[in-house]
Design a protein around this motif. Structure first.
Motif, short mmCIF file in Angstrom:
data_model
loop_
_atom_site.label_atom_id
_atom_site.label_comp_id
_atom_site.label_asym_id
_atom_site.label_seq_id
_atom_site.Cartn_x
_atom_site.Cartn_y
_atom_site.Cartn_z
N UNK A 199 0.83 -1.19 0.08
CA UNK A 199 -0.04 -0.16 0.04
C UNK A 199 1.02 1.29 0.11
N UNK A 200 0.60 2.21 -0.61
CA UNK A 200 1.00 3.35 -0.70
C UNK A 200 0.28 4.49 0.27
N UNK A 201 1.24 4.98 1.31
CA UNK A 201 0.74 5.47 2.20
C UNK A 201 1.21 6.88 2.37
N UNK A 202 0.52 7.87 2.33
CA UNK A 202 1.27 9.25 2.26
C UNK A 202 0.81 9.79 3.60
N UNK A 203 1.74 10.39 4.25
CA UNK A 203 1.77 11.17 5.55
C UNK A 203 1.90 12.69 5.28
N UNK A 204 1.05 13.76 5.20
CA UNK A 204 0.97 14.95 4.93
C UNK A 204 0.73 15.76 5.97
N UNK A 205 1.11 16.91 5.72
CA UNK A 205 0.80 17.90 6.79
C UNK A 205 1.89 18.31 8.04
N UNK A 206 2.81 17.34 8.28
CA UNK A 206 3.81 17.59 9.02
C UNK A 206 5.18 17.62 8.59
N UNK A 207 6.09 17.95 9.38
CA UNK A 207 7.58 18.04 8.78
C UNK A 207 8.32 16.87 9.39
N UNK A 208 9.15 16.16 8.47
CA UNK A 208 9.00 16.35 6.91
C UNK A 208 7.75 15.28 6.68
N UNK A 212 4.93 6.38 2.89
CA UNK A 212 5.59 5.02 3.52
C UNK A 212 4.70 3.75 2.91
N UNK A 213 5.63 2.88 2.50
CA UNK A 213 5.17 1.61 1.62
C UNK A 213 5.02 0.50 2.41
N UNK A 214 3.86 0.11 2.75
CA UNK A 214 3.53 -1.06 3.79
C UNK A 214 3.07 -2.20 3.17
N UNK A 215 3.56 -3.40 3.47
CA UNK A 215 3.45 -4.56 2.51
C UNK A 215 1.90 -4.85 2.74
N UNK A 217 0.68 -8.10 2.48
CA UNK A 217 0.66 -9.36 3.03
C UNK A 217 0.96 -9.20 4.79
N UNK A 218 0.06 -9.95 5.23
CA UNK A 218 0.20 -9.87 7.15
C UNK A 218 1.03 -11.10 7.47
N UNK A 219 1.67 -10.68 8.47
CA UNK A 219 1.86 -9.26 9.19
C UNK A 219 2.54 -8.22 8.36
N UNK A 220 1.75 -6.97 8.38
CA UNK A 220 2.50 -5.92 7.45
C UNK A 220 3.73 -5.32 7.80
N UNK A 221 4.48 -5.04 6.96
CA UNK A 221 5.79 -4.56 7.20
C UNK A 221 5.91 -3.29 6.64
N UNK A 222 6.81 -2.18 7.12
CA UNK A 222 7.44 -1.02 6.33
C UNK A 222 8.58 -1.52 5.46
N UNK A 223 8.24 -1.46 4.21
CA UNK A 223 9.63 -1.92 3.55
C UNK A 223 10.14 -0.77 2.88
N UNK A 224 9.79 0.52 2.88
CA UNK A 224 10.21 1.72 2.10
C UNK A 224 9.76 2.90 2.64
N UNK A 225 10.41 3.89 2.99
CA UNK A 225 9.94 5.32 3.36
C UNK A 225 10.69 6.35 2.49
N UNK A 226 9.67 7.02 1.94
CA UNK A 226 10.35 8.27 1.03
C UNK A 226 10.17 9.78 1.58
N UNK A 227 11.13 10.57 1.54
CA UNK A 227 11.21 11.68 1.99
C UNK A 227 10.55 12.69 0.77
#
Length: 242
Positions: A199-208, A212-215, A217-227
């Motif tokens: 899943x492509x999960x956008x975190x907006x409004x804060x700094x920075x 966040x890319x979350x798998x 498949x469960x249990x879900x894992x964070x596999x990448x974080x873009x700035x």
């Protein structure tokens, strides 16, 4: 110097259906059993080159969770963080962060007693004097730590169209910020640890701001974080902490 300025900001840096923004609360639908929050390691890539790493994880201790993070960025940035959150509410009990950038540093040590946040912030800029700020205030609404949200985003009831908006506490900035979390699609992500359907999960409004890319498949894992806005991202390392 521009690179360091940004890095300082960066390091400052049971399954319910999704709801509308108007009725959503930050902990609605959270299911920690659906996510793998054990300690994992991400490699930091900056402008196409390896430039550091991040080690992050949760562990249960009695009736609380302990969250630990260590992030490095070349040539001279190191941040270590340790927090304790309530095992039921996931609200903060204490947090300590040590941020070092060359000859500059910031140490934050805070604790919560109900609605009362107390502690101390000690900082020093290169060439300047050390400053000490005592913190003693009453909060209207306790907010989860940014440090915690970065992990438990994987435990949210993610699906296409999921949306949430709430406040979190940014410890190094010593302020509450409003963050909007949206699933904006899915994407196959290649990392040194393998390829994941996420899943492509956008975190907006804060700094920075982050993506966040979350798998899926469960249990879900964070596999990448873009700035967002920078040629910089963290990706899951092939070798994980034992």
């Amino acid at each position: 110097m521009k690179r360091h300025t940004f890095a300082a900001a960066m390091l400052l840096a049971a399954g319910a259906l999704p709801t509308t923004a108007a009725e959503h609360t930050w902990n609605k639908g959270l299911d920690l059993s659906s996510a793998d929050l054990s300690t994992f390691r991400l490699i930091l890539m900056n402008e196409g080159a390896e430039a550091g790493d991040m080690t992050y994880g949760w562990r249960k201790m009695g009736e609380h969770y302990v969250i630990e993070d260590r992030t490095t960025m070349e040539p001279n940035i190191v941040e270590t963080a340790k927090a304790m959150v309530d095992g039921k509410t996931l609200l903060p009990q204490s947090v300590a962060i040590n941020f070092i950038m060359g000859d500059s540093f910031m140490n934050v040590d805070l604790g919560w007693n109900g609605l009362n946040r107390q502690g101390k912030i000690v900082s020093k800029r290169a060439g300047g004097d050390e400053t000490i700020r005592d913190i003693d205030l009453v909060e209207d609404n306790p907010a989860p730590l940014r440090l915690a949200v970065i992990g438990f985003v994987a435990a949210m009831p993610l699906e296409d169209g999921f949306h949430s908006s709430f406040d979190w506490f940014n410890t190094l900035a010593n302020r509450v910020e409003t963050v909007k979390i949206d699933v904006t699609g899915t994407r196959a992500i290649e990392t040194p640890a393998g390829t994941f359907d996420t899943y492509v999960v956008e975190l907006r409004g804060a700094t920075p701001e982050n993506i966040v890319y979350v798998s899926k498949e469960k249990p879900r894992r964070i596999v990448r974080i873009d700035v967002v806005g920078r040629p910089m991202y963290f990706e899951l390392a092939a070798e994980q902490p034992s």
